[in-house]
Scaffold this active site. Structure first.
Site, PDB file in Angstrom:
ATOM      1  N   CYS A  86       0.873  -1.183   0.000  1.00 34.41           N
ATOM      2  CA  CYS A  86       0.000   0.000   0.000  1.00 34.41           C
ATOM      3  C   CYS A  86       0.899   1.219   0.000  1.00 34.41           C
ATOM      4  CB  CYS A  86      -1.041  -0.042   1.109  1.00 34.41           C
ATOM      5  SG  CYS A  86      -0.470  -0.446   2.757  1.00 34.41           S
ATOM      6  N   SER A  87       0.871   2.030   1.045  1.00 31.84           N
ATOM      7  CA  SER A  87       1.707   3.231   1.035  1.00 31.84           C
ATOM      8  C   SER A  87       2.109   3.612   2.446  1.00 31.84           C
ATOM      9  CB  SER A  87       0.957   4.385   0.379  1.00 31.84           C
ATOM     10  OG  SER A  87       0.525   4.018  -0.905  1.00 31.84           O
ATOM     11  N   CYS A  88       2.440   2.618   3.280  1.00 30.68           N
ATOM     12  CA  CYS A  88       2.776   2.891   4.672  1.00 30.68           C
ATOM     13  C   CYS A  88       3.986   3.826   4.758  1.00 30.68           C
ATOM     14  CB  CYS A  88       3.063   1.583   5.399  1.00 30.68           C
ATOM     15  SG  CYS A  88       1.608   0.537   5.437  1.00 30.68           S
TER      16      CYS A  88
END
Lengths: 203, 103, 117
Positions: A107-109
């Site tokens: 995702c885009s942690c």
């Protein structure tokens, strides 16, 4: 698995979020003034300047640096940076031998309390797809060329640990104040796609 | 799930193209999506794993052509209807109403 | 569910919601262990990227006990377990065209790993 159908989105996001927000307000499930306060916090108070202060402190204070590398969450909290997407922090140090770079392929942690909300490129497919398999090529796209004797260490933050890179203190900054050092530290140097360039005559 | 979100190691997405001096948000609707996500997450409407999974359940074309905040919006719509905060019928009716008013 | 009030926003932002679980759960691995990432094709949510499945790595650090996303995403409970930082060589993951020197770290839950003996 649910039976949620994969139909095309019904309309533009502006209209969709307006519809959702107005329903949630009517049902008293959200307060619009709380939404405004959340947005304001992330537009004005939380951003990479926070992380730069952590880095500058570590550069001038060896004991702080030792605490930061031993327990990132606690040492970052000493400077007042805590909370959402920084609950469990790990700080990784760049050296002459190791260059660290952070991604979230699933995702885009991203460590919000120290770096703010992530830039579009960090969240988009090209970076997430490629930095794990070709980190040196990706770093070159950011203008960062690494020597073959340096180990590139990629951190895919797939779990709930959030990573902050501690860049190397550049040459030409001997005796600089913490504030002056902090101003040098870019967001990308704390993700690991950039380094902090040497200053003055040394550059 | 073996979804299209699992991007690590894939080729063909092109250059990274970082935007210089990028703003925190590019559109006002992104601000609202972000704020509503934090408020409904903080309000206990779903957990972080449910939120991510609802993004992964988007159709692959929709996922790859949608921006980060479009992913969030899709996840909010999915979870808030599935968990009963609102119904799909209410959402459809409100969208239609707003769409008519905008004309 | 009560709506988040404006006055609560600073607390919410500064506190967040760690998924760390403060329970004594026995770790299945320790630093230095050689591990094989399980090969799986789960239809459910997982935080195990495809590129690591079936690959060998070395446990570098135990991060402690966390909620297990594979169950938590589906209302099947927290199933708390240890998460480890696992080191892989770039060549193990990507083959001979990768740099001999480069490495990658993933954070992996107990249920994603088996011991290599």
């Amino acid at each position: 698995m649910s039976g949620h159908s994969h139909t095309a989105p019904p309309s533009d996001p502006e209209l969709r979020i307006k519809a959702l927000e107005s329903l949630l307000v009517e049902k008293k499930l959200i307060n619009p003034d709380a939404i405004d306060a959340i947005i304001e916090t992330y537009e004005t108070k939380i951003g990479p300047r926070n992380g730069a202060r952590v880095v500058a402190r570590a550069w001038v204070d060896p004991e702080y640096k030792a605490r930061l590398l031993a327990d990132g969450t606690k040492a970052i909290a000493e400077l007042g940076f805590t909370g959402v997407q920084g609950e469990d922090m790990v700080v990784v140090e760049n050296t002459d031998e190791v260059h660290n770079v952070v991604v979230c392929t699933l995702c885009s942690c991203y460590p919000w309390p120290t770096l703010g909300l992530p830039p579009v490129w960090y969240k988009a497919a090209p970076y997430r797809a490629r930095v794990v398999s070709d980190p040196r090529g990706v770093l070159l796209e950011f203008g960062t060329r690494l020597s073959d004797d340096v180990e590139v260490r990629v951190w895919d933050s797939n779990a709930e640990l959030r990573y902050l890179v501690l860049p190397q203190r550049p040459e030409g900054t001997e005796g600089w104040s913490e504030d002056r050092l902090a101003a040098l530290v870019s967001r990308d140097s704390m993700i690991g796609t950039a380094v902090v360039p040497a200053q003055g005559a040394a550059s | 799930m073996n979804g299209v979100h699992d991007l690590g190691g894939m080729h063909g997405f092109g250059p990274i193209n970082p935007e210089p001096n990028e703003p925190v948000f590019h559109h006002d609707w992104e601000r609202r999506v972000f704020g509503i996500m934090i408020a409904t997450f903080g309000g206990g409407h779903y957990n972080v794993d449910q939120f991510r999974h609802a993004i992964e359940r988007m159709g692959p074309v929709e996922y790859l052509t949608g921006s980060y905040y479009e992913h969030w919006l899709a996840s909010l719509e999915t979870l808030l209807t599935e968990h009963g905060a609102i119904t799909q019928a209410e959402l459809d009716a409100r969208r239609a109403q707003l769409s008519r008013e905008a004309k | 569910m009560p709506a988040v009030a404006k006055d609560f926003v600073p607390v919410l932002v500064a506190t967040g919601g760690s998924t760390r679980v403060h329970k004594a759960v026995a770790p299945r691995f320790r630093a230095g262990d050689h591990v094989l990432v399980r090969t799986m094709t789960p239809e459910h949510h997982t935080r195990l990227p495809r590129y690591a499945r079936g690959r060998r790595g070395i446990v570098e650090q135990d991060h402690g006990v966390f909620v297990f996303p594979d169950t938590s995403a589906h209302g099947q409970g927290e199933k708390p377990q240890h998460v480890y930082s696992v080191r892989f060589t770039a060549r193990e993951l990507w083959g001979p065209q990768a740099s001999e020197r480069d490495t990658l770290r993933l954070d992996l839950w107990d249920d994603y790993l088996d011991l290599v003996v």
